[in-house]
Design an enzyme around this catalytic site. Structure first.
Site: not given
Length: 493
Positions: A79, A159, A183
């Site tokens: 990420k 997210s 998330s």
């Protein structure tokens, strides 16, 4: 997906140990898959193919010498929130344009120490603020799942949308992610993958761009429960650079899989039956209860009375911390700089152009609730509610409950650009309704795929555990996974 890109971590490591597969072969298969699919899915914002090949070569050499680590040769997606030395790290924000840190986050350093290979950086909502991955400076990531008979692109959740999309589409074996209010678990549920948010303090936050420091926690998104256990074993550690990191031994989480759940008490909170919850979510929840009961678990009703205050309290605490954390991005030392007639105008111009709309909204909310005259009315009150939420869970666990079963999300994935979500931010925030309590209380939570809705889209169930008892979550989630089976999208990209 090719046959190689369908392998789990456990399967790939087994093949490598037998000499039937090299890390170089596996890595090339993933690089090829990314090149073929990323134009459609936008899961990666930066691909580090040369670095991946070099790391894979080193892994194959260590395997040949009999020095393989736990994740030796396994290609991972990272990420964009995690600092990776010399590699694009921008939290998918324009304000960090061109930033390549000279240091490595503790979590990724742990993964590389165990032999993992980095394929590149994954898309996400800017600074982890969002539930759909539509707030990225690089555009939305696309869910590899589509409703039956539809060509409409769906969100992968947020997210950590790029992480979930990449794992579901076979663009990495597993991925790192972070969870501030859901998330990891929400995108996992939207993409038919497994995502665990460990206990606050289990993984170091050092080298991860901060959103809300008292809520953020790193974790993995993977194809199955075993892979999640293997990833967390490597990601978790104590770290002197993060004072919130807890000095506890990291268990071999995978050893918990296959253990009986007979006699475990599973709590069912009535407060999670929200208004207008789709019938198929309720049906799935009952199915999960039945699976655990059949496996010998005891089902008990519990009360978490302050759950209804969790979402409003979260959307005071998280923006307040974001307002403080994001003050450092000013155009002076790194990233974007937009000139002005003086330093104050330069600050204003840089932040106005560098941050997206959702980040600006949360900074303004956070600054407001921390301002003189409003601090006591909003922020202090939200922190008191947080204490009550934590106490609710403690009461349930003290009464003998071992884990709590709830839905992971109030719906399946929705279309990119959904007008109702776009016009009303609160509707978007409601996607976190089942997940934010876990962050507010600092507890571990896992989302495991449990079924498909009437459109053929994946739905997940969430298990919430005692602090630092991720082993019980893996053990229980594995039972649900065995009963539900694994889910893969039909390839269209």
């Amino acid at each position: 997906m090719t046959e190689l890109t369908r392998l789990t971590i456990a399967e790939a490591r087994d093949q490598m140990d037998k000499g039937a597969l090299s890390s170089a072969e596996l890595t090339e298969a993933y690089i090829g898959a990314i090149e073929a699919a990323n134009g459609a899915l936008n899961a990666y914002v930066a691909v580090s193919a040369d670095k991946a090949r070099a790391m894979a070569k080193q892994s194959d050499e260590r395997i040949a010498r009999g020095e393989a680590g736990r994740l030796e040769g396994i290609p991972l997606g990272i990420k964009d929130l995690f600092a990776t030395e010399g590699i694009h790290t921008q939290a998918c924000s324009h304000i960090l344009v061109g930033f390549e840190p000279r240091y490595e986050s503790t979590v990724t350093a742990n993964l590389w120490a165990d032999g993992a290979v980095m394929l590149g950086k994954l898309n996400m909502d800017e600074f982890a603020m969002g539930s759909s991955n539509e707030n990225s400076y690089y555009g939305p990531a696309v869910n590899p799942w589509r409703a039956e008979g539809s060509q409409e692109n769906l969100v992968p959740g947020g997210s950590s949308g790029g992480s979930a999309a990449a794992v579901a589409a076979g663009l990495c074996v597993a991925a790192t992610a972070t969870d501030t209010g859901g998330s990891i678990r929400q995108p996992a549920a939207f993409t038919g993958t497994v995502g665990i948010k460990p206990t606050y303090g289990r993984c170091s936050r050092w080298g991860i761009a901060a959103f809300a420091s008292s809520l953020d926690q790193a974790g993995p998104i993977t194809r199955d429960v075993r892979d999640a256990a293997l990833m967390l074993t490597s990601m978790a550690s104590v770290d002197d650079k993060d004072t919130t990191c807890v000095d506890k031994p990291v268990p071999d989480y995978a050893a918990a899989l296959g253990q009986s759940v007979k006699g475990l008490k599973i709590g069912i909170p009535k407060e999670y039956r929200v208004d207008a919850m789709p019938e198929e979510i309720e049906t799935l929840w009952h199915q999960g209860i039945a699976w655990l009961k059949d496996a010998g678990a005891e089902i008990v009703d519990i009360e978490l009375p302050n759950t209804r205050y969790a979402l409003p309290a979260y959307y005071i605490v998280a923006p307040a911390e974001a307002s403080s954390n994001l003050a450092r991005y000013d155009g002076v030392r790194y990233g974007l700089r937009v000139p002005g007639k003086d330093i104050l105008e330069m600050y204003e111009n840089t932040r106005a152009e560098g941050f997206g709309d959702e980040v600006k909204r949360r900074i303004m909310i956070g600054t407001y609730v921390l301002s003189a005259g409003y601090y006591d009315a909003y922020y202090l009150r939200a922190q008191k509610v947080r204490t009550l939420i934590k106490r609710d869970f403690e009461t349930a666990f003290n009464a003998g409950v071992d884990a709590i079963l709830t839905p992971a999300t109030p719906s399946s994935a929705f279309p990119i650009g959904d007008s109702a979500m776009k016009s009303d931010p609160v509707k978007m925030y409601l996607n976190d309704i089942f997940t934010v309590t876990v962050n507010m209380a600092g507890l571990p939570g896992i989302s495991v795929p449990a079924g498909l809705d009437h459109q053929g889209l994946p739905l997940g169930l969430q298990l919430i555990g005692r602090p630092f008892d991720e082993e019980t979550l893996f053990r229980t989630a594995h039972v649900i996974e065995q009963a539900a089976g694994r889910f893969e999208p039909t390839r269209w990209w």
